[in-house]
Design an enzyme around this catalytic site. Sequence first.
Site, PDB file in Angstrom:
ATOM      1  CE1 TYR A 135      -3.177   2.912   0.439  1.00 40.33           C
ATOM      2  CE2 TYR A 135      -3.627   2.186   2.671  1.00 40.33           C
ATOM      3  CZ  TYR A 135      -3.876   3.043   1.621  1.00 40.33           C
ATOM      4  OH  TYR A 135      -4.839   4.021   1.761  1.00 40.33           O
ATOM      5  CE  LYS A 163      -6.278   1.709  -1.336  1.00 44.22           C
ATOM      6  NZ  LYS A 163      -6.985   1.834  -0.035  1.00 44.22           N
ATOM      7  CB  ILE A 205      -8.310  -1.622  -2.192  1.00 44.44           C
ATOM      8  CG1 ILE A 205      -7.905  -3.075  -2.460  1.00 44.44           C
ATOM      9  CG2 ILE A 205      -8.522  -1.420  -0.687  1.00 44.44           C
ATOM     10  CD1 ILE A 205      -6.646  -3.531  -1.740  1.00 44.44           C
TER      11      ILE A 205
END
Length: 294
Positions: A135, A163, A205
Amino acid sequence: MLKLSGVLPALITPFSPAGDIDFAALDRHLRSLRAAGVAGWVPCGSSGEYNLMSDDERDSVLQFVKDFARPDELLIAGTNAPSTAGVIANTLRAKAMGYHAVLLAVPFYTKPSQAEIVQHFTKVIDATDTNIVLYSYPGKDGVEIGYEALDALADNPRIIGIKESSGVLQRAIGISTRYAGRIQLVSGSDDIAWDFMQWGADSWICGPANCMAKPVCEMDAAFRRGDHARAREIMQMLWPAMNVLESGKFVQKLKYGCELQGNPVGTCRMPFGLLTDEEKAEFAATMQPVLNWN
């Protein structure tokens, strides 16, 4: 490699007026998202206020979502912590519950170097043997998971995706082309999600899915069936609300958006403040197309 696909809501955590986790509201929320067509669940990320909960509270949310999930729904647990040891402990508990992967930013507050980022994630993998979705959110974490770190991690089979939440389209393009077949690009910059899809992001996401799940899922479905023009049209409709979300007080606005949908989930824990009347009015105005969605 575990395939990441579809809209995966970065779940909010409902709280009662007394400040406790409201599991009845969470159950209602999950059911509404499932009805809208989400592909799985991502609890205890930043939208879920994980850093404002105790370990026991986080585990209780993870277990609740795991028990709710169907076998065909993807489960990705947020297991961040300030230290590598804490991430390992959180990840092992999520793995024992049955989560398919974990979502991990760099440890917050430390601003590690690229070499330290590699060392951190390698240590977590060695200790847990768990699938990791990286992330990268430099605006919040103060450091980007750069190409230096990604180059070193890309061939580790447990690094399955990233992400990308920098908001920089060039980063999405770079990741998509540089790591094709090795690291899956996951849309994490909501207001340019359509552009991410164009560059190969097959999963999203998505924090805004908490309060605009139907159009978000319909946008994803339109793109998948090859109707890119319809997907772009939906993105244009959603963009004003997503732009207001990105302007500040993101989690508070997600929760207010749920309230606007007739799905009250409480307010955020401190130090998050309440929305002003002006902030509520601005977001409510941009949410009207979502509220009128059939």
